[in-house]
Scaffold this motif. Structure first.
Motif, PDB file in Angstrom:
ATOM      1  N   THR A   4      22.314 -47.863  87.405  1.00  0.00           N
ATOM      2  CA  THR A   4      23.343 -47.456  86.852  1.00  0.00           C
ATOM      3  C   THR A   4      24.803 -47.270  87.633  1.00  0.00           C
ATOM      4  OG1 THR A   4      23.134 -45.381  88.755  1.00  0.00           O
ATOM      5  CG2 THR A   4      21.639 -45.037  86.643  1.00  0.00           C
ATOM      6  N   ALA A   7      22.797 -49.478  83.050  1.00  0.00           N
ATOM      7  CA  ALA A   7      23.286 -48.434  82.373  1.00  0.00           C
ATOM      8  C   ALA A   7      24.135 -48.341  83.486  1.00  0.00           C
ATOM      9  CB  ALA A   7      22.041 -47.277  82.644  1.00  0.00           C
ATOM     10  N   ILE A  21      28.515 -45.815  82.033  1.00  0.00           N
ATOM     11  CA  ILE A  21      29.216 -44.784  81.861  1.00  0.00           C
ATOM     12  C   ILE A  21      30.132 -45.445  80.849  1.00  0.00           C
ATOM     13  CG2 ILE A  21      30.864 -44.757  82.866  1.00  0.00           C
ATOM     14  CD1 ILE A  21      30.889 -41.838  82.326  1.00  0.00           C
ATOM     15  N   VAL A  45      22.538 -50.174  78.056  1.00  0.00           N
ATOM     16  CA  VAL A  45      22.484 -48.163  77.601  1.00  0.00           C
ATOM     17  C   VAL A  45      23.659 -47.402  78.341  1.00  0.00           C
ATOM     18  CG1 VAL A  45      20.228 -48.330  76.939  1.00  0.00           C
ATOM     19  CG2 VAL A  45      20.957 -47.707  79.193  1.00  0.00           C
ATOM     20  N   ARG A  46      24.687 -46.686  77.789  1.00  0.00           N
ATOM     21  CA  ARG A  46      25.380 -46.118  77.764  1.00  0.00           C
ATOM     22  C   ARG A  46      24.984 -44.453  78.460  1.00  0.00           C
ATOM     23  NH1 ARG A  46      28.501 -41.598  77.092  1.00  0.00           N
ATOM     24  NH2 ARG A  46      30.611 -41.600  78.219  1.00  0.00           N
ATOM     25  N   CYS A  47      25.475 -44.808  79.704  1.00  0.00           N
ATOM     26  CA  CYS A  47      24.374 -43.490  80.913  1.00  0.00           C
ATOM     27  C   CYS A  47      26.144 -42.799  81.319  1.00  0.00           C
ATOM     28  CB  CYS A  47      23.188 -43.812  80.864  1.00  0.00           C
ATOM     29  SG  CYS A  47      22.662 -43.131  82.720  1.00  0.00           S
ATOM     30  N   ASP A  48      26.372 -41.632  81.547  1.00  0.00           N
ATOM     31  CA  ASP A  48      26.495 -40.933  82.101  1.00  0.00           C
ATOM     32  C   ASP A  48      25.837 -39.706  82.793  1.00  0.00           C
ATOM     33  OD1 ASP A  48      27.729 -38.662  83.200  1.00  0.00           O
ATOM     34  OD2 ASP A  48      29.676 -37.786  82.141  1.00  0.00           O
ATOM     35  N   VAL A  78      24.573 -35.938  83.533  1.00  0.00           N
ATOM     36  CA  VAL A  78      24.052 -35.614  82.067  1.00  0.00           C
ATOM     37  C   VAL A  78      22.483 -35.782  82.192  1.00  0.00           C
ATOM     38  CG1 VAL A  78      24.804 -35.438  79.910  1.00  0.00           C
ATOM     39  CG2 VAL A  78      26.276 -35.682  80.235  1.00  0.00           C
ATOM     40  N   ASP A  94      21.534 -37.596  79.465  1.00  0.00           N
ATOM     41  CA  ASP A  94      21.841 -39.837  79.480  1.00  0.00           C
ATOM     42  C   ASP A  94      20.470 -40.393  80.268  1.00  0.00           C
ATOM     43  OD1 ASP A  94      23.724 -38.434  77.486  1.00  0.00           O
ATOM     44  OD2 ASP A  94      25.360 -39.992  78.749  1.00  0.00           O
ATOM     45  N   GLY A 131      17.126 -40.231  79.585  1.00  0.00           N
ATOM     46  CA  GLY A 131      16.719 -41.334  78.063  1.00  0.00           C
ATOM     47  C   GLY A 131      17.291 -42.280  78.349  1.00  0.00           C
ATOM     48  N   ALA A 132      17.537 -43.094  79.564  1.00  0.00           N
ATOM     49  CA  ALA A 132      17.822 -44.815  80.309  1.00  0.00           C
ATOM     50  C   ALA A 132      16.542 -45.173  80.816  1.00  0.00           C
ATOM     51  CB  ALA A 132      19.059 -44.497  80.900  1.00  0.00           C
ATOM     52  N   HIS A 154      13.966 -44.941  77.904  1.00  0.00           N
ATOM     53  CA  HIS A 154      14.743 -46.451  76.824  1.00  0.00           C
ATOM     54  C   HIS A 154      13.917 -48.013  77.659  1.00  0.00           C
ATOM     55  CE1 HIS A 154      16.739 -49.053  74.175  1.00  0.00           C
ATOM     56  NE2 HIS A 154      17.088 -49.386  75.565  1.00  0.00           N
TER      57      HIS A 154
END
Length: 271
Positions: free
Chosen positions: A11, A35, A37, A71-74, A77, A80, A83-84, A87
């Motif tokens: 991240t 990952a 934002i 991947v976009r990841c906040d 959240v 997110d 999901g990362a 994925h």
């Protein structure tokens, strides 16, 4: 090839320590989910990874799958973060390493406790502490489902060990450190390791400029001299310094190391 065959999620991979670590992980053979934002930043890191040379040539053998995806990841959240990690497992077949690196600095460097607004507090806690909690939680869940263990690495800070840096920022990093040790103990029976790197001053990563310092070359050079003077070895910490520590801690060479808070600080804490 310390990480040959491993799959990692990093991240905050769009810049700084995250980008440097994603590059080092890939250079050591890992497949990496970058990952961030900022999807643009994560995609740029993927492009840098795809340029890396490997023993079998750039990008690996002909027809090989991509070594990295963005991947976009906040990290504040839960959907997110979950999901990362999902994925990574779906794209590459498994998940071995989660590096919870994303973080934000004190909004205004030098701000005292009473200068922080509730909004400042909430953002620091949401990204720096909740993000590590969510990444660790879903890493543990994934590793337990898979069996065979796994590795969690977190980015802490010397500011979470001594009163150095913003008070609320330091408190969030202190929370990261305690969470790291707790996960190390809870995860040990399942072969899950958890460690943290604890950097000192890093003027070249953009972290200080995000805290309100100027970003021009002259200001950055002055920051480098100032932070370097605070470290007994006389040099500021770079993203690459942190990446070298990270790649060791997530590798099998550190197979019997867990619950460690590793300073990357030029000797600062040894004073």
């Amino acid at each position: 090839m310390l990480l040959d065959g491993k799959v990692a999620v990093v991240t905050g991979a769009g810049s700084g320590v995250g980008r440097a670590s994603a590059l080092r992980f890939a250079a050591e053979g890992a497949r990496v989910v970058c990952a961030d934002i900022s999807l643009d930043g994560a995609e740029e890191t993927v492009r840098e990874i795809e340029k890396l040379e490997r023993p079998d040539g750039p990008g690996g053998p002909s027809g090989a799958a991509a070594r990295a995806v963005a991947v976009r990841c906040d990290v504040s959240v839960e959907a997110d973060v979950a999901g990362a990690l999902e994925h990574a497992a779906e794209r590459f077949g498994t998940l071995d390493i989660v590096f919870n690196n994303a973080g934000v600095p004190t909004p205004r460097l030098g701000a005292k406790l009473e200068d922080h607004s509730v909004e400042d507090f909430d953002r620091l806690v949401a990204v720096n502490l909740r993000g590590v909690f969510l990444g660790s939680k879903h890493a543990v869940l994934r590793f337990k489902r898979q069996g065979g263990g796994g590795v969690i690495l977190n980015t802490g800070s010397v500011a979470g060990i001594v009163a150095w840096g913003g008070s609320v920022y330091g408190a969030t990093k202190g929370g990261v450190h305690q969470l790291t040790r707790a996960v190390a103990i809870e995860g040990a029976p399942f072969g899950i390791r958890a460690n943290a790197i604890c950097p000192a001053g890093m003027p070249y990563t953009g972290f200080m400029t995000a805290g309100g310092m100027g970003s021009d070359e002259e200001t950055t050079a002055a920051l480098a001299r100032q932070t370097g003077a605070n470290h007994p070895l006389g040099r500021p910490i770079t993203a690459e310094d942190c990446a070298e520590a990270a790649v060791f801690l997530v590798s099998d060479r550190a197979a019997n190391i867990t619950g460690v808070l590793l300073p990357v600080d030029g000797g600062y804490l040894a004073r």
